[in-house]
Design a protein around this motif. Structure first.
Motif, PDB file in Angstrom:
ATOM      1  N   ASP B  15      42.813  -9.795  -1.588  1.00 54.13           N
ATOM      2  CA  ASP B  15      43.820  -8.781  -1.861  1.00 54.13           C
ATOM      3  C   ASP B  15      44.756  -9.186  -3.004  1.00 54.13           C
ATOM      4  O   ASP B  15      45.090  -8.363  -3.866  1.00 54.13           O
ATOM      5  N   PHE B  17      44.078 -11.327  -5.421  1.00 55.95           N
ATOM      6  CA  PHE B  17      43.320 -11.308  -6.669  1.00 55.95           C
ATOM      7  C   PHE B  17      43.199  -9.884  -7.206  1.00 55.95           C
ATOM      8  O   PHE B  17      43.427  -9.625  -8.401  1.00 55.95           O
ATOM      9  N   LEU B  18      42.891  -8.951  -6.307  1.00 54.04           N
ATOM     10  CA  LEU B  18      42.750  -7.555  -6.740  1.00 54.04           C
ATOM     11  C   LEU B  18      44.086  -6.991  -7.222  1.00 54.04           C
ATOM     12  O   LEU B  18      44.124  -6.200  -8.170  1.00 54.04           O
ATOM     13  N   ASN B  19      45.169  -7.383  -6.582  1.00 47.89           N
ATOM     14  CA  ASN B  19      46.498  -6.938  -7.040  1.00 47.89           C
ATOM     15  C   ASN B  19      46.788  -7.448  -8.445  1.00 47.89           C
ATOM     16  O   ASN B  19      47.316  -6.710  -9.279  1.00 47.89           O
ATOM     17  N   LEU B  21      44.549  -8.260 -10.659  1.00 53.79           N
ATOM     18  CA  LEU B  21      43.621  -7.563 -11.559  1.00 53.79           C
ATOM     19  C   LEU B  21      44.165  -6.171 -11.902  1.00 53.79           C
ATOM     20  O   LEU B  21      44.141  -5.744 -13.056  1.00 53.79           O
ATOM     21  N   ALA B  22      44.687  -5.481 -10.893  1.00 53.84           N
ATOM     22  CA  ALA B  22      45.171  -4.107 -11.074  1.00 53.84           C
ATOM     23  C   ALA B  22      46.468  -4.037 -11.874  1.00 53.84           C
ATOM     24  O   ALA B  22      46.806  -2.993 -12.431  1.00 53.84           O
ATOM     25  N   SER B  23      47.184  -5.145 -11.952  1.00 56.40           N
ATOM     26  CA  SER B  23      48.503  -5.136 -12.599  1.00 56.40           C
ATOM     27  C   SER B  23      48.374  -5.094 -14.117  1.00 56.40           C
ATOM     28  O   SER B  23      47.281  -5.216 -14.666  1.00 56.40           O
ATOM     29  N   SER B  24      49.506  -4.943 -14.788  1.00 61.23           N
ATOM     30  CA  SER B  24      49.490  -4.913 -16.251  1.00 61.23           C
ATOM     31  C   SER B  24      49.491  -6.319 -16.855  1.00 61.23           C
ATOM     32  O   SER B  24      49.505  -6.469 -18.067  1.00 61.23           O
ATOM     33  N   LYS B  25      49.464  -7.347 -16.014  1.00 57.04           N
ATOM     34  CA  LYS B  25      49.360  -8.723 -16.534  1.00 57.04           C
ATOM     35  C   LYS B  25      48.152  -8.830 -17.463  1.00 57.04           C
ATOM     36  O   LYS B  25      47.101  -8.234 -17.194  1.00 57.04           O
ATOM     37  N   PRO B  26      48.278  -9.617 -18.544  1.00 55.10           N
ATOM     38  CA  PRO B  26      47.146  -9.722 -19.473  1.00 55.10           C
ATOM     39  C   PRO B  26      45.897 -10.326 -18.808  1.00 55.10           C
ATOM     40  O   PRO B  26      44.778 -10.063 -19.240  1.00 55.10           O
ATOM     41  N   PRO B  28      44.305 -11.718 -14.721  1.00 57.01           N
ATOM     42  CA  PRO B  28      42.887 -11.456 -14.954  1.00 57.01           C
ATOM     43  C   PRO B  28      42.611 -10.032 -15.422  1.00 57.01           C
ATOM     44  O   PRO B  28      43.404  -9.135 -15.161  1.00 57.01           O
ATOM     45  N   GLY B  29      41.479  -9.861 -16.137  1.00 49.28           N
ATOM     46  CA  GLY B  29      41.073  -8.537 -16.617  1.00 49.28           C
ATOM     47  C   GLY B  29      39.583  -8.353 -16.389  1.00 49.28           C
ATOM     48  O   GLY B  29      39.015  -8.915 -15.449  1.00 49.28           O
ATOM     49  N   GLY B  30      38.959  -7.590 -17.288  1.00 50.90           N
ATOM     50  CA  GLY B  30      37.540  -7.266 -17.129  1.00 50.90           C
ATOM     51  C   GLY B  30      36.639  -8.496 -17.036  1.00 50.90           C
ATOM     52  O   GLY B  30      35.647  -8.488 -16.299  1.00 50.90           O
TER      53      GLY B  30
END
Lengths: 214, 214
Positions: B15, B17-19, B21-26, B28-30
């Protein structure tokens, strides 16, 4: 008798979840992996929305992206909830196979219980595929009018959502292969085909939009 | 200046990690999402191997599946390690963009640092795509000669591995689009195309083998 679905992967460390997935335990399996992939896809649409909201350049689409963010967050949660539903449905199939089969009456009751559980077990993967279809709608909006610096994240969202559809539908296939009600099987095979074709088309659209912007 | 990559998703709750990922933080991304999808794919090949080993019916392939299990476990770990590498590489690009650009000399140094960091940032996603290619090899073996009750898990492993290749390579595309060294770009575009075509072909093969067994 059944493996109790006390798996709430939201509270599980990623490593522990992956260890359970990799093990010979009956669950989690492919269905759970599909749901996590769907949650990754939804999270990436959230990310694009978060990178679009509050930016002067994207002020015009502010309202639309508030809705996209809300939907994407909801979808992510539904994917994680679907893991438990998928495991429950699988347990019901296992429980039905475990029923006694000593008398003709018991055999008949067991047969009916198995058939009913197998039909029920097609529902969670169909639900996952439908959730992923909604992610594909959002990722298209993200690619079309979201922050252009995050356009590949919109593409990644779509690719993972399509993989979710394809992976989830394998659990539909495996259950349909043991269901004897041919009109049920025919109807679900049609639904399965529609969902998988739609996902492919939608993902291709998003990738095309993205390629035009890289 | 850079966002420190203290993300070790292995020890992070799914959860959380997914949060992130979903955030505007640079980050984690794709790229990180691709790696997690790859880890899911590798874990599913491990699962098929674990369901094959120790079964009388599959005694003949015992040795082969011990090797498959070992490789799949190794790949899963490498995917999770690749997340940190991808974020580090991204940070180097951001750091380079942050260099001073007051004098001509500073501008030239900054330009060179950016170009070098962009080239470096193509490596982690290429590595992820290559790891996923190895997963595809394993999932083919799993579909061909692993426990037939788990054949859809072999298919799921392949579908997720292909999605990993496609998702990871988007990060190659985005970096190549800003690199001025045209022979580097041309070489990497060729490599990118080869990897993506190979993944598609391999995944189709696995799905075909699987379909024949459902």
């Amino acid at each position: 008798m059944s493996v109790k679905s006390n798996i709430d992967p939201r509270n599980q460390k990623l490593d522990a979840f992956l260890n359970d997935l990799a093990s010979s335990k009956p669950a989690p399996g492919g269905g759970s992996a599909a749901a996590v992939a769907g949650a990754l896809g939804a999270a990436l649409s959230s990310m694009v929305a978060n990178l679009t909201l509050g930016k002067e350049k994207y002020k015009e689409v502010e309202g639309a992206f508030e809705t996209i963010l809300e939907k994407a967050e909801k979808l992510r949660n539904e994917f994680l909830r679907a893991i438990g539903e998928d495991i429950e449905a699988y347990n019901e199939v296992m429980d039905a196979y475990g029923l006694p089969k000593n008398t003709e009456e018991e055999k008949e009751r067991r047969r009916e219980a198995i058939q009913s559980a197998l039909k029920g077990a097609t529902e969670p993967p169909f639900k996952m595929a439908e959730l992923a279809d909604e992610v594909l709608e959002l990722s298209k909006e993200c690619a079309l009018s979201g922050n252009s610096h995050a356009v590949t994240d919109a593409g990644a969202s779509a690719i993972l959502a399509e993989a979710t559809v394809r992976t989830a539908l394998l659990n539909v296939d495996i259950n349909l292969s043991s269901i004897s009600d041919s009109s049920f099987v025919e109807e679900k095979r049609r639904k399965r085909k529609d969902l998988s074709q739609k996902a492919r088309r939608r993902a291709e659209e998003v990738v095309e939009i993205m390629d035009g912007k890289i």
